[in-house]
Motif scaffolding. Structure first.
Motif, PDB file in Angstrom:
ATOM      1  N   GLU A 146      -9.004   2.328   1.965  1.00 16.52           N
ATOM      2  CA  GLU A 146      -8.231   3.498   1.524  1.00 16.52           C
ATOM      3  C   GLU A 146      -9.013   4.201   0.416  1.00 16.52           C
ATOM      4  OE1 GLU A 146      -5.420   4.733   2.708  1.00 16.52           O
ATOM      5  OE2 GLU A 146      -5.112   3.163   4.234  1.00 16.52           O
ATOM      6  N   GLU A 147     -10.121   4.814   0.805  1.00 12.40           N
ATOM      7  CA  GLU A 147     -11.040   5.377  -0.179  1.00 12.40           C
ATOM      8  C   GLU A 147     -10.445   6.563  -0.938  1.00 12.40           C
ATOM      9  OE1 GLU A 147     -14.533   6.245   2.072  1.00 12.40           O
ATOM     10  OE2 GLU A 147     -15.202   4.150   2.099  1.00 12.40           O
ATOM     11  N   GLU A 148      -9.724   7.430  -0.251  1.00 12.07           N
ATOM     12  CA  GLU A 148      -9.140   8.605  -0.908  1.00 12.07           C
ATOM     13  C   GLU A 148      -8.146   8.195  -1.988  1.00 12.07           C
ATOM     14  OE1 GLU A 148      -6.633  12.683   0.169  1.00 12.07           O
ATOM     15  OE2 GLU A 148      -7.567  11.511   1.781  1.00 12.07           O
ATOM     16  N   LEU A 149      -7.311   7.218  -1.679  1.00 16.04           N
ATOM     17  CA  LEU A 149      -6.344   6.733  -2.660  1.00 16.04           C
ATOM     18  C   LEU A 149      -7.069   6.057  -3.822  1.00 16.04           C
ATOM     19  CD1 LEU A 149      -3.432   6.319  -3.520  1.00 16.04           C
ATOM     20  CD2 LEU A 149      -3.350   4.262  -2.085  1.00 16.04           C
ATOM     21  N   ALA A 150      -8.144   5.343  -3.538  1.00 17.14           N
ATOM     22  CA  ALA A 150      -8.927   4.698  -4.597  1.00 17.14           C
ATOM     23  C   ALA A 150      -9.456   5.736  -5.572  1.00 17.14           C
ATOM     24  CB  ALA A 150     -10.073   3.900  -3.993  1.00 17.14           C
ATOM     25  N   VAL A 151      -9.951   6.848  -5.067  1.00 19.86           N
ATOM     26  CA  VAL A 151     -10.485   7.903  -5.934  1.00 19.86           C
ATOM     27  C   VAL A 151      -9.358   8.555  -6.734  1.00 19.86           C
ATOM     28  CG1 VAL A 151     -11.665  10.141  -5.972  1.00 19.86           C
ATOM     29  CG2 VAL A 151     -12.487   8.314  -4.461  1.00 19.86           C
ATOM     30  N   ASP A 152      -8.202   8.768  -6.111  1.00 21.37           N
ATOM     31  CA  ASP A 152      -7.045   9.333  -6.828  1.00 21.37           C
ATOM     32  C   ASP A 152      -6.642   8.433  -7.995  1.00 21.37           C
ATOM     33  OD1 ASP A 152      -6.972  11.472  -5.103  1.00 21.37           O
ATOM     34  OD2 ASP A 152      -5.331  10.670  -3.867  1.00 21.37           O
ATOM     35  N   ILE A 153      -6.609   7.144  -7.761  1.00 16.69           N
ATOM     36  CA  ILE A 153      -6.240   6.202  -8.823  1.00 16.69           C
ATOM     37  C   ILE A 153      -7.308   6.198  -9.918  1.00 16.69           C
ATOM     38  CG2 ILE A 153      -5.831   3.765  -9.358  1.00 16.69           C
ATOM     39  CD1 ILE A 153      -4.635   3.504  -6.526  1.00 16.69           C
ATOM     40  N   LEU A 201       0.833  -1.203   0.000  1.00 16.63           N
ATOM     41  CA  LEU A 201       0.000   0.000   0.000  1.00 16.63           C
ATOM     42  C   LEU A 201       0.868   1.253   0.000  1.00 16.63           C
ATOM     43  CD1 LEU A 201      -2.788   1.383   0.276  1.00 16.63           C
ATOM     44  CD2 LEU A 201      -2.495   1.198   2.757  1.00 16.63           C
ATOM     45  N   GLU A 202       1.900   1.274   0.838  1.00 15.97           N
ATOM     46  CA  GLU A 202       2.763   2.450   0.910  1.00 15.97           C
ATOM     47  C   GLU A 202       3.556   2.631  -0.381  1.00 15.97           C
ATOM     48  OE1 GLU A 202       2.499   4.769   3.160  1.00 15.97           O
ATOM     49  OE2 GLU A 202       0.880   3.491   3.900  1.00 15.97           O
ATOM     50  N   PHE A 203       3.920   1.542  -1.027  1.00 15.14           N
ATOM     51  CA  PHE A 203       4.612   1.640  -2.322  1.00 15.14           C
ATOM     52  C   PHE A 203       3.700   2.300  -3.354  1.00 15.14           C
ATOM     53  CE2 PHE A 203       5.129  -0.290  -6.555  1.00 15.14           C
ATOM     54  CZ  PHE A 203       6.387   0.201  -6.877  1.00 15.14           C
ATOM     55  N   ILE A 204       2.448   1.857  -3.430  1.00 12.01           N
ATOM     56  CA  ILE A 204       1.499   2.433  -4.388  1.00 12.01           C
ATOM     57  C   ILE A 204       1.230   3.901  -4.065  1.00 12.01           C
ATOM     58  CG2 ILE A 204      -0.877   2.339  -5.252  1.00 12.01           C
ATOM     59  CD1 ILE A 204       0.983   0.107  -6.288  1.00 12.01           C
ATOM     60  N   ARG A 205       1.076   4.204  -2.797  1.00  9.83           N
ATOM     61  CA  ARG A 205       0.840   5.587  -2.396  1.00  9.83           C
ATOM     62  C   ARG A 205       2.015   6.483  -2.790  1.00  9.83           C
ATOM     63  NH1 ARG A 205      -2.650   6.783   1.469  1.00  9.83           N
ATOM     64  NH2 ARG A 205      -2.266   4.855   2.623  1.00  9.83           N
ATOM     65  N   LYS A 206       3.235   5.986  -2.595  1.00  9.53           N
ATOM     66  CA  LYS A 206       4.420   6.764  -2.939  1.00  9.53           C
ATOM     67  C   LYS A 206       4.514   6.977  -4.448  1.00  9.53           C
ATOM     68  CE  LYS A 206       9.371   7.074  -1.944  1.00  9.53           C
ATOM     69  NZ  LYS A 206       9.775   7.553  -3.274  1.00  9.53           N
ATOM     70  N   GLU A 207       4.203   5.948  -5.230  1.00  7.60           N
ATOM     71  CA  GLU A 207       4.228   6.109  -6.688  1.00  7.60           C
ATOM     72  C   GLU A 207       3.218   7.164  -7.142  1.00  7.60           C
ATOM     73  OE1 GLU A 207       6.320   4.420  -9.208  1.00  7.60           O
ATOM     74  OE2 GLU A 207       7.303   4.544  -7.250  1.00  7.60           O
ATOM     75  N   MET A 208       2.046   7.153  -6.553  1.00  6.99           N
ATOM     76  CA  MET A 208       1.038   8.148  -6.913  1.00  6.99           C
ATOM     77  C   MET A 208       1.463   9.546  -6.459  1.00  6.99           C
ATOM     78  SD  MET A 208      -1.352   6.727  -8.669  1.00  6.99           S
ATOM     79  CE  MET A 208      -2.579   8.043  -8.600  1.00  6.99           C
ATOM     80  N   ASP A 209       2.068   9.650  -5.283  1.00  2.00           N
ATOM     81  CA  ASP A 209       2.527  10.950  -4.791  1.00  2.00           C
ATOM     82  C   ASP A 209       3.686  11.481  -5.625  1.00  2.00           C
ATOM     83  OD1 ASP A 209       0.643  10.926  -2.801  1.00  2.00           O
ATOM     84  OD2 ASP A 209       2.014  10.246  -1.229  1.00  2.00           O
ATOM     85  N   VAL A 249       1.127   4.705 -11.733  1.00  2.00           N
ATOM     86  CA  VAL A 249       1.776   3.443 -11.376  1.00  2.00           C
ATOM     87  C   VAL A 249       2.130   2.740 -12.672  1.00  2.00           C
ATOM     88  CG1 VAL A 249       1.551   1.212 -10.209  1.00  2.00           C
ATOM     89  CG2 VAL A 249       0.444   3.248  -9.246  1.00  2.00           C
ATOM     90  N   PHE A 250       3.376   2.300 -12.791  1.00  2.00           N
ATOM     91  CA  PHE A 250       3.842   1.644 -14.010  1.00  2.00           C
ATOM     92  C   PHE A 250       3.536   0.140 -13.958  1.00  2.00           C
ATOM     93  CE2 PHE A 250       6.407   5.477 -13.548  1.00  2.00           C
ATOM     94  CZ  PHE A 250       6.255   6.051 -14.807  1.00  2.00           C
ATOM     95  N   GLY A 251       3.727  -0.516 -15.087  1.00  2.92           N
ATOM     96  CA  GLY A 251       3.358  -1.923 -15.202  1.00  2.92           C
ATOM     97  C   GLY A 251       4.320  -2.898 -14.560  1.00  2.92           C
ATOM     98  N   GLN A 252       5.614  -2.539 -14.494  1.00  2.00           N
ATOM     99  CA  GLN A 252       6.620  -3.443 -13.945  1.00  2.00           C
ATOM    100  C   GLN A 252       7.671  -2.646 -13.184  1.00  2.00           C
ATOM    101  OE1 GLN A 252       8.359  -5.752 -17.116  1.00  2.00           O
ATOM    102  NE2 GLN A 252       6.450  -6.802 -17.633  1.00  2.00           N
ATOM    103  N   TYR A 253       8.268  -3.307 -12.187  1.00  6.66           N
ATOM    104  CA  TYR A 253       9.309  -2.664 -11.377  1.00  6.66           C
ATOM    105  C   TYR A 253      10.421  -3.657 -11.079  1.00  6.66           C
ATOM    106  CZ  TYR A 253       6.135   1.248 -10.489  1.00  6.66           C
ATOM    107  OH  TYR A 253       5.308   2.324 -10.636  1.00  6.66           O
TER     108      TYR A 253
END
Length: 234
Positions: free
Chosen positions: A179-186, A133-141, A146-150
């Motif tokens: 994590e509703e706020e992050l869901a809306v951002d995505i 979750l924190e990885f996805i949040r950091k990528e969005m921030d 979010v990219f396809g591969q890392y």
């Protein structure tokens, strides 16, 4: 099988239930290795794979099989344990588990489709997903996407493409993780990939190029949007 059961409940068509039971019966008779459901059954050579890909362990579907008495309790518990006890490597989930070697296996280049599905299934069953979750949040921030591969060691993107399918899964994962706020951002980033020209014959479709698209890049965003609307978040 899970989708057929849902269809049976919605439309009361007994053939859906019959087909679901048939799928479950074949799977539990053939796809079992070391009391674990594995990736496939080779019909010609009559053997079950020795690997289970973690992104295949949909605990809601397995719970349904267990409740319908279509899956032995021991197999159910083994599947649950493999998913829940999977150790992270630099914040990423394993790709698979080898049932004969009894060890988890990792990709050097991780596919975020796989990672997102594992996170979704763990969140749905109450498992821990904080690092992902924190990885996805950091990528969005940091990048707004979010990219396809890392790379599993550096956590740097290995490709420059995005995927509506990934965003669809991530939205459903964030909702499962509250994590509703992050869901809306995505979701807002997902909409960038939608064909918004009303005059176009593919209006509303995702990632349509030269009359071509992928079905999962459209169905998964639709499922995510449906859930967001149900929760009155959009």
């Amino acid at each position: 099988m899970e989708v057929l059961y849902k269809g049976f409940e919605k439309w009361e068509k007994p053939e859906y239930q019959k087909t679901a039971r048939s799928i479950a019966a074949f799977t539990t008779s053939n796809n079992v290795n070391q009391n674990v459901l594995t990736d496939f059954y080779e019909t010609n050579d009559e053997y079950a794979s020795d690997v289970i890909t973690l992104s295949y362990i949909d605990m809601q579907a397995l719970t349904r099989m267990n409740e319908e008495e279509l899956l032995e309790q021991q197999i159910y518990e083994n599947m649950e344990r493999i998913l829940e006890e999977a150790p992270l490597r630099n914040g990423f989930f394993p790709k698979s588990y080898n049932v004969e070697e009894q060890e988890y296996e990792y990709d050097e280049i991780v596919n975020i489709v796989d990672q997102s599905l594992v996170a979704l299934y763990r969140a749905q069953s109450g498992g821990q997903t904080t690092a992902f979750l924190e990885f996805i949040r950091k990528e969005m921030d940091d990048h707004g996407m979010v990219f396809g591969q890392y790379d599993i060691e550096t956590k740097q993107e290995n490709v420059d493409y995005e995927s509506p399918a990934i965003y669809g899964i991530l939205i459903m994962y964030c909702l499962a993780a509250n994590e509703e706020e992050l869901a809306v951002d995505i979701f807002e980033r997902l909409k960038v990939h939608q064909n918004s020209r009303n005059s176009d014959q593919y209006a509303g479709g995702y990632s349509v190029y030269d009359d071509d698209t992928h079905i999962f890049d459209n169905l998964l965003p639709l499922l995510a949007e449906q859930q967001l609307r149900k929760d009155e978040l959009i």
